[in-house]
Design a protein around this motif. Structure first.
Motif, PDB file in Angstrom:
ATOM      1  N   PRO A 250       0.847  -1.196   0.000  1.00  0.00           N
ATOM      2  CA  PRO A 250       0.000   0.000   0.000  1.00  0.00           C
ATOM      3  C   PRO A 250       0.884   1.249   0.000  1.00  0.00           C
ATOM      4  O   PRO A 250       2.108   1.143   0.148  1.00  0.00           O
ATOM      5  CB  PRO A 250      -0.772  -0.120   1.312  1.00  0.00           C
ATOM      6  CG  PRO A 250       0.086  -0.939   2.185  1.00  0.00           C
ATOM      7  CD  PRO A 250       0.934  -1.808   1.316  1.00  0.00           C
ATOM      8  N   TYR A 251       0.289   2.420  -0.167  1.00  0.00           N
ATOM      9  CA  TYR A 251       1.087   3.648  -0.204  1.00  0.00           C
ATOM     10  C   TYR A 251       0.345   4.783   0.471  1.00  0.00           C
ATOM     11  O   TYR A 251      -0.869   4.737   0.659  1.00  0.00           O
ATOM     12  CB  TYR A 251       1.414   4.025  -1.654  1.00  0.00           C
ATOM     13  CG  TYR A 251       0.194   4.260  -2.511  1.00  0.00           C
ATOM     14  CD1 TYR A 251      -0.457   5.500  -2.503  1.00  0.00           C
ATOM     15  CD2 TYR A 251      -0.330   3.250  -3.313  1.00  0.00           C
ATOM     16  CE1 TYR A 251      -1.595   5.715  -3.270  1.00  0.00           C
ATOM     17  CE2 TYR A 251      -1.462   3.456  -4.087  1.00  0.00           C
ATOM     18  CZ  TYR A 251      -2.092   4.681  -4.059  1.00  0.00           C
ATOM     19  OH  TYR A 251      -3.220   4.900  -4.804  1.00  0.00           O
ATOM     20  N   THR A 252       1.104   5.790   0.838  1.00  0.00           N
ATOM     21  CA  THR A 252       0.518   7.057   1.272  1.00  0.00           C
ATOM     22  C   THR A 252       0.942   8.097   0.236  1.00  0.00           C
ATOM     23  O   THR A 252       1.916   7.889  -0.489  1.00  0.00           O
ATOM     24  CB  THR A 252       1.009   7.448   2.679  1.00  0.00           C
ATOM     25  OG1 THR A 252       2.436   7.376   2.691  1.00  0.00           O
ATOM     26  CG2 THR A 252       0.460   6.528   3.743  1.00  0.00           C
ATOM     27  N   GLU A 253       0.212   9.193   0.166  1.00  0.00           N
ATOM     28  CA  GLU A 253       0.417  10.101  -0.967  1.00  0.00           C
ATOM     29  C   GLU A 253       0.318  11.560  -0.571  1.00  0.00           C
ATOM     30  O   GLU A 253      -0.444  11.923   0.315  1.00  0.00           O
ATOM     31  CB  GLU A 253      -0.665   9.787  -2.015  1.00  0.00           C
ATOM     32  CG  GLU A 253      -0.621  10.659  -3.238  1.00  0.00           C
ATOM     33  CD  GLU A 253      -1.722  10.299  -4.252  1.00  0.00           C
ATOM     34  OE1 GLU A 253      -1.809   9.114  -4.642  1.00  0.00           O
ATOM     35  OE2 GLU A 253      -2.465  11.198  -4.630  1.00  0.00           O
ATOM     36  N   THR A 254       1.096  12.403  -1.226  1.00  0.00           N
ATOM     37  CA  THR A 254       0.985  13.857  -1.064  1.00  0.00           C
ATOM     38  C   THR A 254       1.459  14.514  -2.361  1.00  0.00           C
ATOM     39  O   THR A 254       1.779  13.820  -3.325  1.00  0.00           O
ATOM     40  CB  THR A 254       1.799  14.340   0.154  1.00  0.00           C
ATOM     41  OG1 THR A 254       1.571  15.723   0.336  1.00  0.00           O
ATOM     42  CG2 THR A 254       3.290  14.119  -0.019  1.00  0.00           C
ATOM     43  N   HIS A 255       1.520  15.832  -2.398  1.00  0.00           N
ATOM     44  CA  HIS A 255       1.965  16.546  -3.604  1.00  0.00           C
ATOM     45  C   HIS A 255       2.947  17.638  -3.230  1.00  0.00           C
ATOM     46  O   HIS A 255       2.891  18.181  -2.130  1.00  0.00           O
ATOM     47  CB  HIS A 255       0.765  17.168  -4.335  1.00  0.00           C
ATOM     48  CG  HIS A 255      -0.105  16.150  -4.991  1.00  0.00           C
ATOM     49  ND1 HIS A 255      -1.085  15.462  -4.304  1.00  0.00           N
ATOM     50  CD2 HIS A 255      -0.121  15.673  -6.247  1.00  0.00           C
ATOM     51  CE1 HIS A 255      -1.671  14.608  -5.124  1.00  0.00           C
ATOM     52  NE2 HIS A 255      -1.108  14.715  -6.307  1.00  0.00           N
ATOM     53  N   THR A 256       3.850  17.964  -4.166  1.00  0.00           N
ATOM     54  CA  THR A 256       4.755  19.092  -3.924  1.00  0.00           C
ATOM     55  C   THR A 256       4.012  20.374  -4.258  1.00  0.00           C
ATOM     56  O   THR A 256       2.893  20.346  -4.786  1.00  0.00           O
ATOM     57  CB  THR A 256       6.017  19.013  -4.804  1.00  0.00           C
ATOM     58  OG1 THR A 256       5.617  19.182  -6.165  1.00  0.00           O
ATOM     59  CG2 THR A 256       6.735  17.695  -4.658  1.00  0.00           C
ATOM     60  N   LEU A 257       4.651  21.524  -3.983  1.00  0.00           N
ATOM     61  CA  LEU A 257       4.010  22.813  -4.265  1.00  0.00           C
ATOM     62  C   LEU A 257       3.649  22.936  -5.734  1.00  0.00           C
ATOM     63  O   LEU A 257       2.650  23.535  -6.105  1.00  0.00           O
ATOM     64  CB  LEU A 257       4.958  23.961  -3.871  1.00  0.00           C
ATOM     65  CG  LEU A 257       5.250  24.080  -2.376  1.00  0.00           C
ATOM     66  CD1 LEU A 257       6.239  25.200  -2.115  1.00  0.00           C
ATOM     67  CD2 LEU A 257       3.952  24.310  -1.592  1.00  0.00           C
ATOM     68  N   LYS A 258       4.511  22.365  -6.615  1.00  0.00           N
ATOM     69  CA  LYS A 258       4.255  22.457  -8.059  1.00  0.00           C
ATOM     70  C   LYS A 258       3.318  21.362  -8.549  1.00  0.00           C
ATOM     71  O   LYS A 258       3.092  21.234  -9.750  1.00  0.00           O
ATOM     72  CB  LYS A 258       5.575  22.362  -8.816  1.00  0.00           C
ATOM     73  CG  LYS A 258       6.435  23.613  -8.661  1.00  0.00           C
ATOM     74  CD  LYS A 258       7.184  23.910  -9.942  1.00  0.00           C
ATOM     75  CE  LYS A 258       7.965  25.196  -9.837  1.00  0.00           C
ATOM     76  NZ  LYS A 258       9.384  24.987  -9.775  1.00  0.00           N
ATOM     77  N   GLY A 259       2.837  20.508  -7.646  1.00  0.00           N
ATOM     78  CA  GLY A 259       1.851  19.514  -8.038  1.00  0.00           C
ATOM     79  C   GLY A 259       2.414  18.157  -8.428  1.00  0.00           C
ATOM     80  O   GLY A 259       1.706  17.328  -8.993  1.00  0.00           O
ATOM     81  N   VAL A 260       3.711  17.903  -8.154  1.00  0.00           N
ATOM     82  CA  VAL A 260       4.264  16.572  -8.430  1.00  0.00           C
ATOM     83  C   VAL A 260       3.703  15.594  -7.391  1.00  0.00           C
ATOM     84  O   VAL A 260       3.737  15.875  -6.188  1.00  0.00           O
ATOM     85  CB  VAL A 260       5.813  16.586  -8.345  1.00  0.00           C
ATOM     86  CG1 VAL A 260       6.388  15.181  -8.495  1.00  0.00           C
ATOM     87  CG2 VAL A 260       6.393  17.515  -9.389  1.00  0.00           C
ATOM     88  N   ARG A 261       3.176  14.481  -7.857  1.00  0.00           N
ATOM     89  CA  ARG A 261       2.584  13.508  -6.936  1.00  0.00           C
ATOM     90  C   ARG A 261       3.696  12.699  -6.264  1.00  0.00           C
ATOM     91  O   ARG A 261       4.544  12.116  -6.939  1.00  0.00           O
ATOM     92  CB  ARG A 261       1.670  12.562  -7.714  1.00  0.00           C
ATOM     93  CG  ARG A 261       0.828  11.661  -6.827  1.00  0.00           C
ATOM     94  CD  ARG A 261       0.145  10.585  -7.634  1.00  0.00           C
ATOM     95  NE  ARG A 261       1.092   9.529  -7.998  1.00  0.00           N
ATOM     96  CZ  ARG A 261       0.814   8.538  -8.838  1.00  0.00           C
ATOM     97  NH1 ARG A 261      -0.361   8.484  -9.436  1.00  0.00           N
ATOM     98  NH2 ARG A 261       1.712   7.607  -9.107  1.00  0.00           N
ATOM     99  N   VAL A 262       3.684  12.655  -4.952  1.00  0.00           N
ATOM    100  CA  VAL A 262       4.694  11.885  -4.213  1.00  0.00           C
ATOM    101  C   VAL A 262       3.991  10.751  -3.489  1.00  0.00           C
ATOM    102  O   VAL A 262       3.032  10.974  -2.742  1.00  0.00           O
ATOM    103  CB  VAL A 262       5.424  12.786  -3.178  1.00  0.00           C
ATOM    104  CG1 VAL A 262       6.391  11.970  -2.338  1.00  0.00           C
ATOM    105  CG2 VAL A 262       6.154  13.913  -3.876  1.00  0.00           C
TER     106      VAL A 262
ATOM    107  N   ALA B 252       8.928  10.186   5.728  1.00  0.00           N
ATOM    108  CA  ALA B 252       9.270  10.249   4.306  1.00  0.00           C
ATOM    109  C   ALA B 252       8.287  11.145   3.561  1.00  0.00           C
ATOM    110  O   ALA B 252       8.683  11.974   2.739  1.00  0.00           O
ATOM    111  CB  ALA B 252       9.274   8.843   3.711  1.00  0.00           C
ATOM    112  N   LEU B 253       7.026  10.991   3.887  1.00  0.00           N
ATOM    113  CA  LEU B 253       5.987  11.764   3.195  1.00  0.00           C
ATOM    114  C   LEU B 253       6.106  13.254   3.500  1.00  0.00           C
ATOM    115  O   LEU B 253       5.722  14.097   2.692  1.00  0.00           O
ATOM    116  CB  LEU B 253       4.620  11.246   3.635  1.00  0.00           C
ATOM    117  CG  LEU B 253       3.480  11.434   2.653  1.00  0.00           C
ATOM    118  CD1 LEU B 253       3.750  10.686   1.367  1.00  0.00           C
ATOM    119  CD2 LEU B 253       2.170  10.966   3.260  1.00  0.00           C
ATOM    120  N   ASP B 254       6.657  13.560   4.652  1.00  0.00           N
ATOM    121  CA  ASP B 254       6.844  14.952   5.037  1.00  0.00           C
ATOM    122  C   ASP B 254       8.074  15.545   4.345  1.00  0.00           C
ATOM    123  O   ASP B 254       8.050  16.660   3.835  1.00  0.00           O
ATOM    124  CB  ASP B 254       6.996  15.010   6.565  1.00  0.00           C
ATOM    125  CG  ASP B 254       7.293  16.413   7.053  1.00  0.00           C
ATOM    126  OD1 ASP B 254       6.718  17.364   6.476  1.00  0.00           O
ATOM    127  OD2 ASP B 254       8.103  16.554   7.984  1.00  0.00           O
TER     128      ASP B 254
END
Ligand SMILES: *[C@@H]1O[C@H](CO)[C@@H](O)[C@H](O)[C@H]1NC(C)=O
Ligand SMILES: *[C@@H]1O[C@H](CO)[C@@H](O)[C@H](O)[C@H]1NC(C)=O
Ligand SMILES: *[C@@H]1O[C@H](CO)[C@@H](O)[C@H](O)[C@H]1NC(C)=O
Ligand SMILES: *[C@@H]1O[C@H](CO)[C@@H](O)[C@H](O)[C@H]1NC(C)=O
Ligand SMILES: *[C@@H]1O[C@H](CO)[C@@H](O)[C@H](O)[C@H]1NC(C)=O
Ligand SMILES: *[C@@H]1O[C@H](CO)[C@@H](O)[C@H](O)[C@H]1NC(C)=O
Length: 353
Positions: A298-310, A325-327
């Motif tokens: 499974p994964y957790t997800e966030t985005h950078t300021l420019k919208g890159v999906r992490v 890591a997500l932070d």
């Protein structure tokens, strides 16, 4: 004052004494002083007219210039293929532009999923567009741990070109493809190759399988490490770093797993016991940068300021430990984009921990 290093100069001529070792000369006004040591360590200091020193240097230079082209010109690019150093390379007569890769991976990722004899194998299909730079009658591709090749060649109008032969040499890790006719310079040709491969290999090279423990079960993931020259275990290719191309991959993997590659997914569809994931075309890159991972993580997800999906993928039991890591990852990416003034070229970044 300039210091000139002279090698293989026989000081005996100057002094009639045996001399060996390293000698260093210094260029003075009109004399060339050779400082030399005898085999017993005594210093000898012969003085040689500058003209002789220059003549010697020029002589060495001329010999060097004469020898260089003789050793670097290779009339037949295939004539030394039996030598290990040469089959690490392939002739640059054909240059790749684009790879389309389709894989179906038989990964028994958890107990109860069993593909019998096909466990830890994959079906591959690669479509390679390459440009013929020099007329030739032999296409050489790197390929390792693969079998059952079925090869077709098409010209730029889509007309199939008959092949005289194709064979794989395991020790060379080369697939030799011989068209019946001479390929024409400047034409883009397309190869279609069906093959099968395996990843029952626990040594973490090329395409491999790695076990992990989930509660009481032994589960498996598929991953790749293609640096420095193991892309050839995943698909037949021109596996040399400067033969850059674009890659477009589609992977069929067991339902219940997800597939991660260099670029963002463009399609994820379920089809019975299988899931098909297609990825966006990559930027121009070397073969060894290609990456693929199939797992039930499974994964957790966030985005950078420019919208890159992490996304941070990890074993199911550790998914609540991905916070750090997500932070940090999106903040690092933002920082480096600013620091290097260079925009991250992809739409997503995946971390597997
Ligand atoms: C494979 O290549 C090696 C080294 O060039 C050569 O000695 C061997 O005969 C080749 N094998 C086949 C089956 O062509
Ligand atoms: C295939 O792999 C799974 C998982 O490791 C295993 O349980 C199963 O026995 C294997 N099947 C065969 C035929 O080896
Ligand atoms: C080769 O692979 C392609 C794509 O997976 C498939 O459509 C085709 O049927 C395969 N050909 C053979 C002969 O297996
Ligand atoms: C890794 O495993 C593969 C397949 O089992 C084998 O061909 C290869 O030689 C191994 N490589 C190393 C470095 O042990
Ligand atoms: C899916 O897998 C299950 C169990 O492995 C099997 O019983 C079933 O026939 C499969 N379905 C298809 C459509 O292959
Ligand atoms: C993760 O945290 C959630 C919410 O606190 C909890 O319900 C879940 O059981 C945790 N998962 C694991 C694998 O620890």
């Amino acid at each position: 004052m300039r210091v000139v290093r002279v090698t293989a100069f026989d000081a005996r001529a100057a002094r009639g004494k045996p001399a060996a070792c390293h000698r260093m000369g210094q260029l003075e006004k009109d004399r060339f002083r050779l400082v030399a040591y005898t085999t017993l360590g005594h210093r000898i200091d012969p003085r040689i007219p500058l003209s002789i020193a220059w003549m010697t240097l020029m002589g060495l230079l001329i010999v060097f210039l004469l020898l260089t082209p003789l050793t670097s010109i290779r009339l037949n690019p295939y004539d030394r293929l039996d030598q290990i150093f040469d089959h690490l390379q392939v002739p640059r007569e054909n240059v790749p532009k684009h790879y389309e890769i389709n894989l179906k991976v038989f990964l028994p990722y958890r107990p109860g999923v069993d593909y019998g004899k096909r466990n830890f194998t994959f079906d591959g299909f690669v479509k390679i567009i390459f440009r013929c730079e020099t007329p030739n009658r032999k296409i050489l591709l790197h390929s390792a741990r693969q079998l059952g090749f079925r090869v077709q060649l098409f010209d730029d109008l889509g007309k199939e070109i008959s092949l005289q032969d194709h064979y794989h040499n395991h020790s060379q890790e080369l697939l030799h493809i011989q068209p019946a006719d001479l390929l024409t310079a400047g034409v883009d040709y397309t190869l279609h190759i069906n093959y099968t491969g395996g990843f029952d290999n626990g040594n973490f090279t090329g395409i491999y399988s790695a076990p992990y423990r989930h509660e009481t079960e032994k589960r498996w993931m598929l991953a790749t490490h293609l640096q420095s020259m193991d892309a050839r275990t995943l698909f037949p290719c021109f596996d040399i770093p400067d033969a850059k191309a674009k890659f477009k991959a589609t992977v069929e993997h067991p339902f219940g797993t997800n597939a991660v590659s260099n670029t963002i997914e463009t399609l994820v569809v379920n089809n019975g016991n299988w899931t098909i994931t297609a990825f966006k075309e990559t930027p121009l890159m070397s073969t060894y940068l290609f990456a693929l991972c199939v797992s039930d993580f499974p994964y957790t997800e966030t985005h950078t300021l420019k919208g890159v999906r992490v996304r941070v993928y990890t074993e199911p039991s550790k998914v609540n430990d991905t916070g750090t890591a997500l932070d940090i990852v999106p903040r690092l990416l933002d920082f480096y984009e600013d620091y290097f003034q260079y925009e991250y070229p992809l739409m997503k970044l995946g971390e597997l921990i």
